[in-house]
Scaffold this motif. Structure first.
Motif, PDB file in Angstrom:
ATOM      1  N   TRP A 187       0.819  -1.212   0.000  1.00  0.00           N
ATOM      2  CA  TRP A 187       0.000   0.000   0.000  1.00  0.00           C
ATOM      3  C   TRP A 187       0.850   1.258   0.000  1.00  0.00           C
ATOM      4  O   TRP A 187       1.813   1.371   0.751  1.00  0.00           O
ATOM      5  N   ALA A 188       0.456   2.205  -0.854  1.00  0.00           N
ATOM      6  CA  ALA A 188       1.148   3.494  -0.941  1.00  0.00           C
ATOM      7  C   ALA A 188       1.123   4.201   0.405  1.00  0.00           C
ATOM      8  O   ALA A 188       0.147   4.128   1.149  1.00  0.00           O
ATOM      9  N   GLY A 189       2.226   4.859   0.714  1.00  0.00           N
ATOM     10  CA  GLY A 189       2.309   5.638   1.946  1.00  0.00           C
ATOM     11  C   GLY A 189       2.727   4.853   3.167  1.00  0.00           C
ATOM     12  O   GLY A 189       2.883   5.431   4.248  1.00  0.00           O
ATOM     13  N   SER A 190       2.923   3.532   3.029  1.00  0.00           N
ATOM     14  CA  SER A 190       3.293   2.715   4.180  1.00  0.00           C
ATOM     15  C   SER A 190       4.680   3.075   4.693  1.00  0.00           C
ATOM     16  O   SER A 190       5.560   3.494   3.930  1.00  0.00           O
ATOM     17  N   LEU A 191       4.874   2.898   5.998  1.00  0.00           N
ATOM     18  CA  LEU A 191       6.189   3.065   6.611  1.00  0.00           C
ATOM     19  C   LEU A 191       6.879   1.703   6.578  1.00  0.00           C
ATOM     20  O   LEU A 191       6.426   0.756   7.218  1.00  0.00           O
ATOM     21  N   GLU A 192       7.962   1.611   5.820  1.00  0.00           N
ATOM     22  CA  GLU A 192       8.610   0.321   5.578  1.00  0.00           C
ATOM     23  C   GLU A 192       9.721   0.076   6.591  1.00  0.00           C
ATOM     24  O   GLU A 192      10.596   0.923   6.770  1.00  0.00           O
ATOM     25  N   VAL A 193       9.668  -1.077   7.254  1.00  0.00           N
ATOM     26  CA  VAL A 193      10.660  -1.390   8.283  1.00  0.00           C
ATOM     27  C   VAL A 193      11.424  -2.658   7.918  1.00  0.00           C
ATOM     28  O   VAL A 193      10.848  -3.648   7.501  1.00  0.00           O
ATOM     29  N   GLU A 194      12.746  -2.573   8.066  1.00  0.00           N
ATOM     30  CA  GLU A 194      13.615  -3.721   7.791  1.00  0.00           C
ATOM     31  C   GLU A 194      14.576  -3.973   8.945  1.00  0.00           C
ATOM     32  O   GLU A 194      15.134  -5.063   9.068  1.00  0.00           O
ATOM     33  N   ASN A 231      10.385  -8.752  12.517  1.00  0.00           N
ATOM     34  CA  ASN A 231      10.061  -7.328  12.605  1.00  0.00           C
ATOM     35  C   ASN A 231       8.591  -7.095  12.945  1.00  0.00           C
ATOM     36  O   ASN A 231       8.244  -6.099  13.588  1.00  0.00           O
ATOM     37  N   TYR A 232       7.745  -8.004  12.530  1.00  0.00           N
ATOM     38  CA  TYR A 232       6.327  -7.905  12.874  1.00  0.00           C
ATOM     39  C   TYR A 232       6.138  -7.979  14.391  1.00  0.00           C
ATOM     40  O   TYR A 232       5.512  -7.102  14.996  1.00  0.00           O
ATOM     41  N   LEU A 233       6.683  -9.006  14.987  1.00  0.00           N
ATOM     42  CA  LEU A 233       6.533  -9.174  16.444  1.00  0.00           C
ATOM     43  C   LEU A 233       7.246  -8.054  17.203  1.00  0.00           C
ATOM     44  O   LEU A 233       6.741  -7.556  18.215  1.00  0.00           O
ATOM     45  N   LYS A 234       8.420  -7.655  16.705  1.00  0.00           N
ATOM     46  CA  LYS A 234       9.169  -6.576  17.354  1.00  0.00           C
ATOM     47  C   LYS A 234       8.387  -5.261  17.282  1.00  0.00           C
ATOM     48  O   LYS A 234       8.370  -4.484  18.251  1.00  0.00           O
TER      49      LYS A 234
END
Length: 468
Positions: A155-162, A193-196
């Motif tokens: 989805w556009a605008g999402s905050l992407e975490v790695e 990263n989901y659980l964190k």
């Protein structure tokens, strides 16, 4: 003081007390007040000033003077409805269309919405402020702002975490935006990263809801601190006896999300489900079934929506966003179509089982751009109807759209019931919704704070929402 003088004084005091005139902005008199917390209906008067309920008393039990009065004889009064899962999104070209949705919510008695993530955050925050100031007609908005997901998010605008640093930066950003809760999506985020992200979100005091990547288990998600599960795919996974095996296959790349559906549905175990239900209940985890959109999308290949009344309120830009799901449905194999319909029926039964077990449900439509023929406003009523069709009582269904929404977002001081001190967001119906859930659509008046919308004014809102 002699007895005669004393008696005369008492009579004077009580006479003055009884003659006291209470002044209110609005009096709703002779109403059948539906108290959803008990299921009881009482004939009462409701007195409102400054956008709050000042008193709820037995009908005609006190003297009052109201700047305006609504005689609600034969009518039914409930807290304003909440749609607990909508989306305000679609990019700058659809800002006007999304703003138009706000009137549709009010016209349908929906005085509060929970915006579960999108890409119009700055516009939404401005609308939220204007609505609070009563400079814009619309429901109170509780918003997640942009979703959190992994790299290359859907989805556009999402905050992407790695990385953990990304998670901290994403939460910093959401804090600076002053969002009302955090929404996590599952398209690209890693299981770790989901659980964190859930854990770090809870440390900051946020309510957190979301999807769940199939690369983690439902138990892990609950243990991490998740407050709300959006949709029933993830609940189904936690009710399957083969959940750990399926999770392992997903992590190894041996199975995909949709490929896992028949395997999980076929391995549903009542004993596993009851353990999961208990875990959800004990950890105060809410579940948003979104049954109406599931039913709508499952039958896109059979139902002709070209004459839907609400299409005229959407506009060409929103309708264009529907095409992706429509193409996907029409291009699916016969087996995939049948699996989707079986899943839809399964989810209806699962929602009933969750409710029976005491798990707290939230009524949400998932309406907005990209979600084909799931229209803002009317779809909340359809959601309640599908709940009842699947065996949930009208009383319990109504609770999922009022008190439960307030509880989930820690707003029970202001919302969720009709009592002194609550914000005066109310809907007056022409017929009893406890007897027939379809009566939620028979709206006589909507009250939003200090704003009062008559049936005629609600129709005008709809008329003014038509987009050429």
């Amino acid at each position: 003081m002699n007895q005669l003088l004393f008696s005369s004084l008492l009579l004077t005091i009580f006479s003055c007390k009884n003659d006291t005139i209470n002044n209110y902005d609005l009096a709703i008199t002779n109403a059948n007040v539906v108290h959803l917390e008990t299921g009881k209906i009482e004939v009462q008067d409701i007195y409102i000033s400054d956008g709050k309920i000042q008193a709820v008393e037995a009908a005609s039990s006190s003297n009052f003077k109201g700047d305006s009065t609504i005689d609600a004889s034969g009518k039914y009064v409930l807290p304003g409805f909440w749609d607990n899962h909508i989306h305000l999104r679609g990019g700058d070209s659809l800002i006007v269309n999304n703003k138009n949705f706000l009137k549709l919510f009010i016209a349908n008695g929906i005085t509060t919405v929970r915006d579960a993530g999108g890409d119009l955050t700055h516009a939404v925050m401005e609308w939220k402020h204007q609505i609070a100031e009563e400079n814009l007609i619309g429901p109170t908005i509780f918003t997640a702002g942009p979703k959190i997901d992994g790299p290359g998010a859907t989805w556009a605008g999402s905050l992407e975490v790695e990385t953990e640093e990304d998670i901290a930066e994403a939460l910093d950003s959401l804090e600076s935006l002053n969002v009302d809760f955090v929404k996590i999506y599952d398209s690209r985020i890693s299981p770790e990263n989901y659980l964190k992200t859930i854990e770090e979100t809870k440390k900051r005091g946020f309510t957190v809801s979301g999807h769940m990547p199939f690369t983690v288990t439902l138990e892990e998600t609950i243990d991490a601190g998740m407050d709300g599960i959006e949709h029933l795919y993830y609940i189904m996974k936690g009710c399957a006896s083969n959940e750990i095996g399926v999770t392992d296959k997903l992590n190894k790349g041996e199975m995909g999300f949709w490929g896992a559906m028949p395997a999980l549905m076929g391995a549903y175990s009542d004993s596993t489900a009851q353990t999961t239900f208990t875990n959800l209940k004990e950890n105060d985890v809410f579940v948003v079934p979104t049954l109406h959109i599931g039913k709508t999308l499952s039958y896109l290949d059979e139902v002709d929506h070209s004459k839907d009344l609400y299409l005229k309120y959407m506009g060409k830009g929103i309708i264009q966003t529907y095409q992706g799901r429509i193409r996907s449905s029409l291009n699916s194999s016969e087996e995939a179509r049948e699996n989707r319909k079986q899943l839809d029926a399964f989810f209806g039964a699962l929602a009933k089982s969750l409710n029976d077990a005491g798990v707290q449900l939230l009524a949400g439509s998932d309406s907005g751009a990209f979600n084909s023929y799931t229209y803002p406003g009317i779809s909340l009523h359809k959601e309640l109807q599908v709940m009842v069709e699947n065996g949930i009582s009208p009383l319990d269904a109504l609770r999922t759209s009022t008190a439960n929404g307030a509880k989930f977002l820690n707003q029970t001081d202001d919302y969720g019931r009709i009592s002194k001190g609550k914000i005066s967001d109310l809907v007056i119906l022409d017929a009893n919704p406890l007897k027939n859930i379809e009566n939620t659509q028979k709206i006589y008046t909507v009250i939003k704070g200090t704003q009062v919308f008559s049936k005629r004014q609600l129709q005008e809102l709809l008329n003014n929402s038509v987009i050429d």
